[in-house]
Scaffold this motif. Structure first.
Motif, PDB file in Angstrom:
ATOM      1  N   GLU A  75       0.817  -1.214   0.000  1.00 30.60           N
ATOM      2  CA  GLU A  75       0.000   0.000   0.000  1.00 30.60           C
ATOM      3  C   GLU A  75       0.853   1.267   0.000  1.00 30.60           C
ATOM      4  O   GLU A  75       0.508   2.268  -0.622  1.00 30.60           O
ATOM      5  N   ASP A  76       1.989   1.248   0.710  1.00 30.81           N
ATOM      6  CA  ASP A  76       2.854   2.433   0.773  1.00 30.81           C
ATOM      7  C   ASP A  76       3.322   2.847  -0.611  1.00 30.81           C
ATOM      8  O   ASP A  76       3.268   4.030  -0.983  1.00 30.81           O
ATOM      9  N   GLY A  77       3.797   1.857  -1.384  1.00 29.81           N
ATOM     10  CA  GLY A  77       4.274   2.157  -2.727  1.00 29.81           C
ATOM     11  C   GLY A  77       3.174   2.651  -3.638  1.00 29.81           C
ATOM     12  O   GLY A  77       3.386   3.540  -4.470  1.00 29.81           O
ATOM     13  N   PHE A  78       1.968   2.078  -3.499  1.00 30.46           N
ATOM     14  CA  PHE A  78       0.843   2.474  -4.353  1.00 30.46           C
ATOM     15  C   PHE A  78       0.509   3.947  -4.155  1.00 30.46           C
ATOM     16  O   PHE A  78       0.426   4.720  -5.122  1.00 30.46           O
ATOM     17  N   TYR A  79       0.307   4.367  -2.908  1.00 31.50           N
ATOM     18  CA  TYR A  79      -0.123   5.742  -2.672  1.00 31.50           C
ATOM     19  C   TYR A  79       1.013   6.748  -2.886  1.00 31.50           C
ATOM     20  O   TYR A  79       0.760   7.899  -3.266  1.00 31.50           O
ATOM     21  N   ALA A  80       2.263   6.320  -2.684  1.00 31.87           N
ATOM     22  CA  ALA A  80       3.389   7.204  -3.001  1.00 31.87           C
ATOM     23  C   ALA A  80       3.445   7.459  -4.509  1.00 31.87           C
ATOM     24  O   ALA A  80       3.713   8.587  -4.954  1.00 31.87           O
ATOM     25  N   SER A  81       3.172   6.427  -5.302  1.00 33.52           N
ATOM     26  CA  SER A  81       3.173   6.579  -6.761  1.00 33.52           C
ATOM     27  C   SER A  81       1.959   7.368  -7.224  1.00 33.52           C
ATOM     28  O   SER A  81       2.062   8.231  -8.108  1.00 33.52           O
ATOM     29  N   LEU A  82       0.794   7.076  -6.644  1.00 37.30           N
ATOM     30  CA  LEU A  82      -0.433   7.770  -7.032  1.00 37.30           C
ATOM     31  C   LEU A  82      -0.304   9.272  -6.799  1.00 37.30           C
ATOM     32  O   LEU A  82      -0.815  10.083  -7.581  1.00 37.30           O
ATOM     33  N   ALA A  83       0.390   9.657  -5.739  1.00 36.69           N
ATOM     34  CA  ALA A  83       0.538  11.077  -5.404  1.00 36.69           C
ATOM     35  C   ALA A  83       1.316  11.844  -6.464  1.00 36.69           C
ATOM     36  O   ALA A  83       1.258  13.079  -6.501  1.00 36.69           O
ATOM     37  N   LYS A  84       2.053  11.145  -7.325  1.00 36.52           N
ATOM     38  CA  LYS A  84       2.824  11.806  -8.379  1.00 36.52           C
ATOM     39  C   LYS A  84       1.979  12.071  -9.629  1.00 36.52           C
ATOM     40  O   LYS A  84       2.436  12.767 -10.535  1.00 36.52           O
ATOM     41  N   LEU A  85       0.772  11.526  -9.682  1.00 39.34           N
ATOM     42  CA  LEU A  85      -0.092  11.715 -10.844  1.00 39.34           C
ATOM     43  C   LEU A  85      -0.960  12.951 -10.661  1.00 39.34           C
ATOM     44  O   LEU A  85      -1.125  13.460  -9.542  1.00 39.34           O
ATOM     45  N   PRO A  86      -1.555  13.470 -11.748  1.00 36.37           N
ATOM     46  CA  PRO A  86      -2.446  14.633 -11.632  1.00 36.37           C
ATOM     47  C   PRO A  86      -3.604  14.360 -10.667  1.00 36.37           C
ATOM     48  O   PRO A  86      -4.059  13.230 -10.528  1.00 36.37           O
ATOM     49  N   ARG A  87      -4.074  15.411 -10.006  1.00 36.02           N
ATOM     50  CA  ARG A  87      -5.112  15.254  -8.992  1.00 36.02           C
ATOM     51  C   ARG A  87      -6.377  14.606  -9.541  1.00 36.02           C
ATOM     52  O   ARG A  87      -7.053  13.840  -8.849  1.00 36.02           O
ATOM     53  N   ASP A  88      -6.714  14.934 -10.775  1.00 35.23           N
ATOM     54  CA  ASP A  88      -7.918  14.356 -11.358  1.00 35.23           C
ATOM     55  C   ASP A  88      -7.816  12.837 -11.428  1.00 35.23           C
ATOM     56  O   ASP A  88      -8.778  12.122 -11.165  1.00 35.23           O
ATOM     57  N   LEU A  89      -6.637  12.326 -11.778  1.00 25.51           N
ATOM     58  CA  LEU A  89      -6.435  10.884 -11.842  1.00 25.51           C
ATOM     59  C   LEU A  89      -6.393  10.275 -10.447  1.00 25.51           C
ATOM     60  O   LEU A  89      -6.886   9.168 -10.220  1.00 25.51           O
ATOM     61  N   GLN A  90      -5.814  11.003  -9.499  1.00 27.20           N
ATOM     62  CA  GLN A  90      -5.734  10.489  -8.137  1.00 27.20           C
ATOM     63  C   GLN A  90      -7.116  10.173  -7.574  1.00 27.20           C
ATOM     64  O   GLN A  90      -7.298   9.191  -6.852  1.00 27.20           O
ATOM     65  N   SER A  91      -8.080  10.992  -7.926  1.00 28.12           N
ATOM     66  CA  SER A  91      -9.424  10.810  -7.373  1.00 28.12           C
ATOM     67  C   SER A  91     -10.139   9.584  -7.924  1.00 28.12           C
ATOM     68  O   SER A  91     -11.147   9.162  -7.376  1.00 28.12           O
ATOM     69  N   ARG A  92      -9.599   9.008  -8.982  1.00 25.82           N
ATOM     70  CA  ARG A  92     -10.267   7.865  -9.619  1.00 25.82           C
ATOM     71  C   ARG A  92      -9.692   6.524  -9.175  1.00 25.82           C
ATOM     72  O   ARG A  92     -10.184   5.475  -9.605  1.00 25.82           O
ATOM     73  N   ALA A  93      -8.649   6.525  -8.372  1.00 22.68           N
ATOM     74  CA  ALA A  93      -7.958   5.273  -8.035  1.00 22.68           C
ATOM     75  C   ALA A  93      -7.997   5.007  -6.544  1.00 22.68           C
ATOM     76  O   ALA A  93      -7.965   5.929  -5.723  1.00 22.68           O
ATOM     77  N   GLN A  94      -8.064   3.736  -6.187  1.00 25.14           N
ATOM     78  CA  GLN A  94      -7.992   3.338  -4.791  1.00 25.14           C
ATOM     79  C   GLN A  94      -7.350   1.960  -4.669  1.00 25.14           C
ATOM     80  O   GLN A  94      -7.279   1.201  -5.639  1.00 25.14           O
ATOM     81  N   PHE A  95      -6.889   1.665  -3.472  1.00 24.37           N
ATOM     82  CA  PHE A  95      -6.190   0.413  -3.179  1.00 24.37           C
ATOM     83  C   PHE A  95      -6.932  -0.305  -2.061  1.00 24.37           C
ATOM     84  O   PHE A  95      -7.386   0.319  -1.098  1.00 24.37           O
ATOM     85  N   LYS A  96      -7.055  -1.621  -2.192  1.00 32.96           N
ATOM     86  CA  LYS A  96      -7.720  -2.418  -1.161  1.00 32.96           C
ATOM     87  C   LYS A  96      -6.869  -3.647  -0.869  1.00 32.96           C
ATOM     88  O   LYS A  96      -6.561  -4.424  -1.776  1.00 32.96           O
TER      89      LYS A  96
END
Length: 579
Positions: A439-460
């Motif tokens: 999970e740490d790697g996923f959200y660290a990578s997601l934070a580097k993407l544009p905010r609009d894309l960040q809002s469309r992704a989640q990890f479970k």
């Protein structure tokens, strides 16, 4: 003469010495090369698996062999006409023909069988060219294409690793024809005979040397510890300095670490007595910088047990970090008996050296994969051959419709899903993984993407049987499972058979999954054979299959397969599929 604008995408294998895109360019046209001017559209460093786009203006509309760069063009070259329309794009796969002398840049190599063809007079032809040797069709141009003539003077590439350690260590089992291991040929036969797949099954192989960017080396032996790989069929460690498949940075760092271990008198782990200090050393290379994250696997239960020798080892290595190209140093505690290299416990990991210890990201490797920044912690899964993995992602993306809803099972840190999120502008992305440490790697990578894309992704983080309901309403399921293949509960869902708890009947499952596309990335060929045959027997349609040689030197094949779910009206009589 009409000018042509040409976009070139170059995938190279960098050994640490070439940093910039290119300084020369030319277009070879008949009867002799014409000089051209060029400018860089994106002045990125040309690293392994990264792309630099060059804009080249030709003095002649007739385009010939290739565009020369300081690096060798290996994979993808795209031509685009003046009109700027996407319809003008096409792909030419180039590989340098070894031992072909000055004419090596004038050959194109068939991606199916590696037979070389001389690039002759430019003509406006069909975009598909068929190899005379293996009948594989491939794209080789754009608005101006090439007339290909087979040549007897261009030799096949030898595809030999020629490693001095071959036969001694267990790392490589093949030393020649490493681009086409036996399992690759078996995949081609199985797809044709058992799965009734009629298109050619292409086998993709990137660099055959220097491709490994992650290595776990065992430390054994007393009184003088030896670091390397186990000899085939034994637990005797064989040293492998200058390993040909290792990224050069691994070899440099390993040599320095080995000398420090001996100098400090650190003891190697003994599997019989369960004593000794150092069990393994893991090396992870960051391709862009060539720097290495070093993780020492210590036979201890708490970090206090590492303090005396471990701190001295880390300090001495950090003092040589420029020579060893070390980015960060970690310690991992594993005092469990057995063959497991790493213990699945995040509290057993600690970063003790990095440029910014207060910044958790400083201890990770940062990779750009398919234009997506991805952070890898040393305790998360990552492919050893990131170049080949990235090339597969590029091929896979075209099977994912834009703006679709994607669920990824066995996602790791979400490299596949995040690359699709950006490249295919997904409507939504849900990545699931049983290992919470990802999970740490996923959200660290997601934070580097544009905010609009960040809002469309989640990890479970959850086991497979707890996430099957997430398939409701999704368009594409991507799964890259372990070598064992599909989880039984997932397979039951996929083939429309009631699961062990009898939650629903097959007919309703097939109706609910109408339109679902399954992208299956398999690292275990026997599991793929089993799973693919089961899917085809109940009506899933195999749309595409190809193979990737992720580990040149080993008899291993990574399979990419795309299936479409049967519609309710499909005939599921199993006709035409081997039993």
């Amino acid at each position: 003469m009409m000018a042509m604008e040409m976009f070139v995408s170059v995938v190279t294998h960098r050994q640490g010495q070439l940093r910039h895109a290119c300084d020369t360019a030319r277009i070879c046209s008949s009867p002799r090369p014409a000089r051209v001017d060029y400018c860089c559209n994106r002045h990125d460093d040309v690293m392994t698996g990264r792309r630099s786009h060059l804009v080249v203006r030709s003095v002649d509309a007739r385009v010939g062999a290739d565009v020369k760069t300081r690096n060798t063009i290996r994979e993808v070259v795209e031509w685009k006409g003046e009109n700027g329309g996407d319809g003008a794009r096409a792909v030419l796969r180039l590989k340098a023909v070894e031992n072909a002398g000055e004419d090596s840049d004038k050959y194109v190599v068939c991606p199916g069988c590696a037979v070389a063809y001389f690039v002759g007079r430019a003509q406006v032809l069909s975009s598909q060219v068929q190899c005379a040797n293996c009948a594989v069709s491939f794209v080789c141009g754009a608005t101006h294409l090439f007339e290909l003539a087979p040549t007897e003077t261009a030799p096949r590439q030898p595809h030999e690793i020629a490693c001095e350690h071959f036969g001694a260590c267990s790392g490589c089992t093949l030393n020649e024809r490493v681009n086409m291991p036996p399992l690759a040929e078996e995949l081609q036969s199985y797809a044709k005979d058992a799965l009734r797949y009629t298109s050619p099954v292409l086998i993709h192989c990137g660099e055959e040397r220097g491709w490994r960017t992650q290595a776990k080396l065992a430390v054994r032996g007393s009184p003088n510890p030896v670091m390397g790989l186990f000899k085939q069929g034994t637990h005797q460690v064989v040293p492998i300095p200058n390993c040909q498949v290792h990224h050069p940075s691994i070899n440099v760092a390993a040599e320095i670490v080995n000398a420090l271990v001996s100098q400090l008198g650190i003891t190697a782990y003994n599997e019989i007595s369960l004593r000794g200090q150092l069990r393994y050393v893991q090396y992870q290379v960051e391709r862009a910088s060539g720097e290495v994250v070093v993780s020492f696997v210590w036979n201890a239960d708490q970090f206090l047990d590492v303090a005396k020798f471990g701190s001295r080892l880390a300090n001495m290595l950090w003092n040589q970090r420029n020579e060893a190209k070390v980015k960060a140093i970690w310690f991992h505690l594993n005092d469990l008996p057995g063959n497991a290299i790493l213990a699945p416990n995040p509290r057993k990991w600690k970063c003790i050296k990095s440029v910014k210890l207060d910044n958790p990201l400083a201890g990770m490797t940062l990779e750009t994969i398919f234009n997506v920044p991805v952070y890898f912690t040393p305790y998360s899964f990552r492919q050893a051959n990131l170049d080949a993995f990235e090339a597969m992602l590029v091929r896979m993306a075209k099977f994912v419709p834009k703006r679709s809803k994607v669920v990824e099972f066995c996602a790791g840190v979400g490299v596949i899903g995040l690359s699709l999120l950006q490249s295919r502008d997904l409507s939504s992305l849900l990545c699931t993984e049983i290992n919470r440490m990802a999970e740490d790697g996923f959200y660290a990578s997601l934070a580097k993407l544009p905010r609009d894309l960040q809002s469309r992704a989640q990890f479970k983080a959850a086991p497979m049987n707890a996430v099957l309901h997430l398939l409701d309403g999704c368009d594409v399921l991507v799964i890259d499972p372990p070598r064992s293949g599909f989880d039984k509960t997932l397979m039951d869902h996929m083939i429309g058979i009631s699961s062990s708890n009898g939650a629903s009947n097959a007919r309703s499952r097939r109706r609910s999954d109408k339109g679902l596309r399954l992208i299956y990335i398999s690292c275990g060929f026997k599991a793929f054979q089993r799973d693919a045959l089961q899917l085809c027997r109940v009506g899933w349609k195999l749309r595409h299959v190809d193979g990737s040689v992720f580990f040149p030197g080993s008899n291993h094949i990574e399979t990419l397969a795309v299936f479409d779910a049967p519609s309710p009206d499909d005939n599921l009589s199993r006709a035409g599929v081997a039993r």
